[in-house]
Design an enzyme around this catalytic site. Sequence first.
Site, PDB file in Angstrom:
ATOM      1  N   ARG A 271       1.108  -1.092  -0.030  1.00 20.77           N
ATOM      2  CA  ARG A 271      -0.282   0.048  -0.322  1.00 20.77           C
ATOM      3  C   ARG A 271       0.993   0.964  -0.041  1.00 20.77           C
ATOM      4  O   ARG A 271       1.060   1.625   0.944  1.00 20.77           O
ATOM      5  CB  ARG A 271      -1.163  -0.053   0.966  1.00 20.77           C
ATOM      6  CG  ARG A 271      -2.310   0.952   1.772  1.00 20.77           C
ATOM      7  CD  ARG A 271      -2.500   1.157   3.072  1.00 20.77           C
ATOM      8  NE  ARG A 271      -1.982   1.749   3.542  1.00 20.77           N
ATOM      9  CZ  ARG A 271      -1.932   1.151   4.034  1.00 20.77           C
ATOM     10  NH1 ARG A 271      -2.165  -0.069   5.503  1.00 20.77           N
ATOM     11  NH2 ARG A 271      -1.328   2.052   5.439  1.00 20.77           N
ATOM     12  N   HIS A 275      -3.433   3.876   4.744  1.00 21.01           N
ATOM     13  CA  HIS A 275      -4.370   3.464   4.570  1.00 21.01           C
ATOM     14  C   HIS A 275      -6.041   4.241   3.777  1.00 21.01           C
ATOM     15  O   HIS A 275      -6.770   3.702   3.586  1.00 21.01           O
ATOM     16  CB  HIS A 275      -4.714   3.324   5.686  1.00 21.01           C
ATOM     17  CG  HIS A 275      -6.660   2.809   6.500  1.00 21.01           C
ATOM     18  ND1 HIS A 275      -6.892   1.172   6.095  1.00 21.01           N
ATOM     19  CD2 HIS A 275      -7.183   2.777   6.854  1.00 21.01           C
ATOM     20  CE1 HIS A 275      -8.137   0.521   6.720  1.00 21.01           C
ATOM     21  NE2 HIS A 275      -8.255   1.543   7.221  1.00 21.01           N
ATOM     22  N   TYR A 284       3.975   4.559  11.491  1.00 15.35           N
ATOM     23  CA  TYR A 284       4.680   3.531  11.898  1.00 15.35           C
ATOM     24  C   TYR A 284       5.779   3.181  10.492  1.00 15.35           C
ATOM     25  O   TYR A 284       5.783   1.831  10.410  1.00 15.35           O
ATOM     26  CB  TYR A 284       3.615   2.684  11.346  1.00 15.35           C
ATOM     27  CG  TYR A 284       1.646   2.804  10.471  1.00 15.35           C
ATOM     28  CD1 TYR A 284       1.702   2.308   9.663  1.00 15.35           C
ATOM     29  CD2 TYR A 284       1.367   3.933  11.063  1.00 15.35           C
ATOM     30  CE1 TYR A 284       1.152   2.150   8.480  1.00 15.35           C
ATOM     31  CE2 TYR A 284       0.192   4.721  10.125  1.00 15.35           C
ATOM     32  CZ  TYR A 284       0.274   3.097   8.366  1.00 15.35           C
ATOM     33  OH  TYR A 284      -0.700   3.731   7.591  1.00 15.35           O
TER      34      TYR A 284
END
Length: 378
Positions: A271, A275, A284
């Site tokens: 990805r 998100h 993160y």
Amino acid sequence: MTVMEQRGAYRPSPPPAWQPRTDPAPLLPDAEPYRVLGTKAAAEADPALLRRLYAELVRGRRYNAQATALTKQGRLAVYPSTTGQEACEVAAALVLQDRDWLFPSYRDTLAAVVRGVDPVEALTLLRGDWHTGYDPREHRVAPLCTPLATQLPHAVGLAHAARLKGDDVVALAMVGDGGTSEGDFHEALNFAAVWQAPVVFLVQNNGFAISVPLAKQTAAPSLAHKAVGYGMPGRLVDGNDVLAVHEVLGEAVRRARAGGGPTLVEAITYRVDAHTNADDATRYRTDAEVDTWREHDPIDLLEHELTGRGLLDDDGVRAAKQDAEAMAAALRERMNQDPVLDPMDLFDHVYAEPTPQLREQRALLRAELEAEQEGTHR
């Protein structure tokens, strides 16, 4: 002394005639993700298919970029981008026949568009306008599913029902790595294997369930290995190699249609975007990690194959980009138009036959709207 060490303790053991119900060896996935691009096998691919895949990948990348821009302009409430995952989206849509069904997650808007859903209608749910936004029966695309993995049992139910009716139908259900941690994932795969339902499960392993890395979700060698526990084949494929994904999914669909039962396919992808537009992925993961995956971009991989075989030149690249820009311009223009909304639409398509409570609620809302309208005209 433990319980098992006590004299006369029950020590379970298989009966003398015990044997595995299913030989696990044929169900195990390959040790490495399956690849085609850059190998000798790619030379056998149909040039027309390769060009179609390339055009859809380019359009898909532009679709993701435009939809993301619409969130920044306030025209979309949220958009889960599939930038970097376009190979999975395109391949999943193109391996199905018209009679088959696609069961997408909330991130699989692009797959729905490639399947034939109007680009604006595919975004309507994410816009917050009206129900699904499109007619699922028209394109055989189930509603975009926001709750994690709940579309998987639905896919199994439809596929099983179709087989009972004698319909030659396959369901392909898409889910992310995060969805494999849900109970619905277990229930769907268990029922599909027991019933030998004609369904294919595509897990897009893009590395993170929002901010949770895969290592914190499972200790399995791969998500594809989970298939063995349910009694179905597991396949591991390079999710950025669109030709490999198309081939593996195509084989799984044909197997399901022929009565061979379900298959679990894990596509290793990434990805690239956050998100959603509401997420800060820098908290993160590192930019270096993202840059590494950009070097394995699905469009670049296929473009290199096509140009190396003389199937794509500068004019072809330019034409694909121009087509993608035209699609984006039309999408932008239509999404910039304020929709005409009717509050009474809230009660449509909730049940096949409206319940008494629904009819009562409809009447109450209609009365409130009429009273409000009368008040503005005084």
